[in-house]
Design a protein around this motif. Structure first.
Motif, PDB file in Angstrom:
ATOM      1  N   GLY A  36      26.654  46.500  26.829  1.00 32.72           N
ATOM      2  CA  GLY A  36      26.492  47.654  25.966  1.00 32.72           C
ATOM      3  C   GLY A  36      25.598  47.341  24.787  1.00 32.72           C
ATOM      4  O   GLY A  36      25.743  46.285  24.152  1.00 32.72           O
ATOM      5  N   ASP A  37      24.647  48.197  24.521  1.00 36.29           N
ATOM      6  CA  ASP A  37      23.751  48.050  23.370  1.00 36.29           C
ATOM      7  C   ASP A  37      23.049  46.698  23.322  1.00 36.29           C
ATOM      8  O   ASP A  37      22.876  46.110  22.254  1.00 36.29           O
ATOM      9  CB  ASP A  37      24.491  48.313  22.054  1.00 36.29           C
ATOM     10  CG  ASP A  37      24.984  49.741  21.947  1.00 36.29           C
ATOM     11  OD1 ASP A  37      24.306  50.645  22.481  1.00 36.29           O
ATOM     12  OD2 ASP A  37      26.049  49.946  21.339  1.00 36.29           O
ATOM     13  N   GLY A  38      22.663  46.172  24.489  1.00 36.12           N
ATOM     14  CA  GLY A  38      21.913  44.930  24.550  1.00 36.12           C
ATOM     15  C   GLY A  38      22.740  43.673  24.400  1.00 36.12           C
ATOM     16  O   GLY A  38      22.204  42.571  24.349  1.00 36.12           O
ATOM     17  N   VAL A  39      24.056  43.800  24.315  1.00 36.03           N
ATOM     18  CA  VAL A  39      24.938  42.643  24.187  1.00 36.03           C
ATOM     19  C   VAL A  39      25.912  42.672  25.358  1.00 36.03           C
ATOM     20  O   VAL A  39      26.316  43.727  25.824  1.00 36.03           O
ATOM     21  CB  VAL A  39      25.707  42.670  22.845  1.00 36.03           C
ATOM     22  CG1 VAL A  39      26.671  41.508  22.749  1.00 36.03           C
ATOM     23  CG2 VAL A  39      24.744  42.655  21.679  1.00 36.03           C
ATOM     24  N   GLU A  40      26.288  41.499  25.815  1.00 36.82           N
ATOM     25  CA  GLU A  40      27.201  41.387  26.940  1.00 36.82           C
ATOM     26  C   GLU A  40      28.395  40.532  26.550  1.00 36.82           C
ATOM     27  O   GLU A  40      28.244  39.510  25.884  1.00 36.82           O
ATOM     28  CB  GLU A  40      26.449  40.740  28.109  1.00 36.82           C
ATOM     29  CG  GLU A  40      27.227  40.645  29.379  1.00 36.82           C
ATOM     30  CD  GLU A  40      26.359  40.094  30.498  1.00 36.82           C
ATOM     31  OE1 GLU A  40      26.408  38.860  30.715  1.00 36.82           O
ATOM     32  OE2 GLU A  40      25.635  40.871  31.126  1.00 36.82           O
ATOM     33  N   ILE A  41      29.570  40.968  26.956  1.00 35.74           N
ATOM     34  CA  ILE A  41      30.774  40.160  26.819  1.00 35.74           C
ATOM     35  C   ILE A  41      31.153  39.726  28.224  1.00 35.74           C
ATOM     36  O   ILE A  41      31.336  40.561  29.113  1.00 35.74           O
ATOM     37  CB  ILE A  41      31.935  40.944  26.182  1.00 35.74           C
ATOM     38  CG1 ILE A  41      31.601  41.289  24.736  1.00 35.74           C
ATOM     39  CG2 ILE A  41      33.235  40.139  26.269  1.00 35.74           C
ATOM     40  CD1 ILE A  41      32.628  42.151  24.054  1.00 35.74           C
ATOM     41  N   GLY A  42      31.237  38.419  28.418  1.00 37.42           N
ATOM     42  CA  GLY A  42      31.610  37.883  29.716  1.00 37.42           C
ATOM     43  C   GLY A  42      33.022  37.339  29.669  1.00 37.42           C
ATOM     44  O   GLY A  42      33.500  36.867  28.632  1.00 37.42           O
ATOM     45  N   LEU A  43      33.686  37.410  30.786  1.00 36.18           N
ATOM     46  CA  LEU A  43      35.017  36.828  30.958  1.00 36.18           C
ATOM     47  C   LEU A  43      34.910  35.851  32.117  1.00 36.18           C
ATOM     48  O   LEU A  43      34.343  36.196  33.152  1.00 36.18           O
ATOM     49  CB  LEU A  43      36.044  37.909  31.303  1.00 36.18           C
ATOM     50  CG  LEU A  43      36.147  39.103  30.366  1.00 36.18           C
ATOM     51  CD1 LEU A  43      37.047  40.174  30.979  1.00 36.18           C
ATOM     52  CD2 LEU A  43      36.669  38.657  29.015  1.00 36.18           C
ATOM     53  N   THR A  44      35.425  34.642  31.941  1.00 38.95           N
ATOM     54  CA  THR A  44      35.327  33.675  33.028  1.00 38.95           C
ATOM     55  C   THR A  44      36.625  32.930  33.250  1.00 38.95           C
ATOM     56  O   THR A  44      37.346  32.623  32.297  1.00 38.95           O
ATOM     57  CB  THR A  44      34.195  32.652  32.786  1.00 38.95           C
ATOM     58  OG1 THR A  44      34.085  31.808  33.935  1.00 38.95           O
ATOM     59  CG2 THR A  44      34.428  31.810  31.560  1.00 38.95           C
ATOM     60  N   ALA A  45      36.881  32.652  34.504  1.00 41.97           N
ATOM     61  CA  ALA A  45      38.021  31.823  34.886  1.00 41.97           C
ATOM     62  C   ALA A  45      37.599  30.367  35.043  1.00 41.97           C
ATOM     63  O   ALA A  45      38.417  29.529  35.409  1.00 41.97           O
ATOM     64  CB  ALA A  45      38.620  32.348  36.188  1.00 41.97           C
ATOM     65  N   ALA A  46      36.333  30.044  34.764  1.00 39.27           N
ATOM     66  CA  ALA A  46      35.861  28.654  34.875  1.00 39.27           C
ATOM     67  C   ALA A  46      36.721  27.751  33.993  1.00 39.27           C
ATOM     68  O   ALA A  46      36.932  28.052  32.819  1.00 39.27           O
ATOM     69  CB  ALA A  46      34.397  28.555  34.471  1.00 39.27           C
ATOM     70  N   PRO A  47      37.209  26.652  34.538  1.00 38.71           N
ATOM     71  CA  PRO A  47      38.135  25.808  33.779  1.00 38.71           C
ATOM     72  C   PRO A  47      37.529  25.137  32.550  1.00 38.71           C
ATOM     73  O   PRO A  47      38.255  24.744  31.649  1.00 38.71           O
ATOM     74  CB  PRO A  47      38.582  24.759  34.805  1.00 38.71           C
ATOM     75  CG  PRO A  47      37.520  24.752  35.843  1.00 38.71           C
ATOM     76  CD  PRO A  47      36.957  26.135  35.878  1.00 38.71           C
ATOM     77  N   TRP A  48      36.228  25.021  32.466  1.00 35.90           N
ATOM     78  CA  TRP A  48      35.608  24.326  31.329  1.00 35.90           C
ATOM     79  C   TRP A  48      35.354  25.226  30.132  1.00 35.90           C
ATOM     80  O   TRP A  48      34.967  24.743  29.077  1.00 35.90           O
ATOM     81  CB  TRP A  48      34.324  23.618  31.760  1.00 35.90           C
ATOM     82  CG  TRP A  48      33.305  24.488  32.405  1.00 35.90           C
ATOM     83  CD1 TRP A  48      33.169  24.746  33.743  1.00 35.90           C
ATOM     84  CD2 TRP A  48      32.265  25.211  31.762  1.00 35.90           C
ATOM     85  NE1 TRP A  48      32.115  25.590  33.955  1.00 35.90           N
ATOM     86  CE2 TRP A  48      31.534  25.893  32.745  1.00 35.90           C
ATOM     87  CE3 TRP A  48      31.869  25.353  30.428  1.00 35.90           C
ATOM     88  CZ2 TRP A  48      30.441  26.694  32.463  1.00 35.90           C
ATOM     89  CZ3 TRP A  48      30.778  26.156  30.147  1.00 35.90           C
ATOM     90  CH2 TRP A  48      30.087  26.807  31.163  1.00 35.90           C
ATOM     91  N   VAL A  49      35.568  26.516  30.269  1.00 41.95           N
ATOM     92  CA  VAL A  49      35.406  27.411  29.124  1.00 41.95           C
ATOM     93  C   VAL A  49      36.769  27.572  28.464  1.00 41.95           C
ATOM     94  O   VAL A  49      37.618  28.321  28.929  1.00 41.95           O
ATOM     95  CB  VAL A  49      34.812  28.781  29.539  1.00 41.95           C
ATOM     96  CG1 VAL A  49      34.679  29.689  28.326  1.00 41.95           C
ATOM     97  CG2 VAL A  49      33.462  28.600  30.212  1.00 41.95           C
ATOM     98  N   ASP A  50      36.973  26.806  27.384  1.00 42.41           N
ATOM     99  CA  ASP A  50      38.243  26.822  26.654  1.00 42.41           C
ATOM    100  C   ASP A  50      38.178  27.655  25.387  1.00 42.41           C
ATOM    101  O   ASP A  50      39.193  27.974  24.797  1.00 42.41           O
ATOM    102  CB  ASP A  50      38.656  25.398  26.268  1.00 42.41           C
ATOM    103  CG  ASP A  50      38.999  24.558  27.479  1.00 42.41           C
ATOM    104  OD1 ASP A  50      39.548  25.102  28.452  1.00 42.41           O
ATOM    105  OD2 ASP A  50      38.699  23.352  27.454  1.00 42.41           O
TER     106      ASP A  50
END
Length: 146
Positions: free
Chosen positions: A44-58
């Motif tokens: 939205g409006d040129g910005v993105e919010i990502g959600l990840t289940a990758a174990p290294w993103v704490d």
């Protein structure tokens, strides 16, 4: 000199991805623009919010937009950052300390990943925090004219 052109997205850890998607869908009033088994993105409006289940993103991981990812990567390493790569078990490791995840889209010398529409890399700053960089690239969409 490397120039960060603002941030393009923030990726948040989501250990229960379906629950996180449901929560963010309710908060934003719309479905994710993209989702897979391990990642979802709301735009939205040129910005993105990502959600990840990758174990290294704490912790939240900010991806900064750059014009030339190789140049930015070299500049960050010269400034004391450590190149990182995703390894076969889905975790993140310093480049050269573990075998990188297999795939034609990962440069084994830098850890830069080619994705549809973007190239990205994750590095570890001298203080231990992760920094992401991303470069937009044109996409050649396949059109089935049959």
């Amino acid at each position: 000199m490397m120039q960060l052109n603002g941030f393009s997205n923030v990726v948040l850890p989501a250990r229960d991805l379906p629950a996180s998607i449901a929560a963010w869908t309710a908060l934003l009033g719309r479905e994710p623009a993209f989702h897979s088994d391990e990642f979802a993105a709301f735009s939205g409006d040129g910005v993105e919010i990502g959600l990840t289940a990758a174990p290294w993103v704490d912790h939240p991981l900010v991806f900064w937009t750059v014009e030339n990812i190789e140049q930015a990567h070299r500049a960050l390493v010269a400034a004391g950052a450590t190149a990182m790569t995703e390894v076969a078990d889905g975790s993140l490791a310093e480049l050269g300390t573990a075998e990188a995840a297999e795939g034609d889209n990962i440069d084994p010398g830098t850890g830069i990943v080619d994705m549809p529409g973007a190239r990205l890399a994750v590095l570890k700053a001298a203080d231990g925090n992760l920094i992401g960089i991303t470069q937009e690239v044109p996409m050649d969409w396949l059109v089935d004219e049959s």
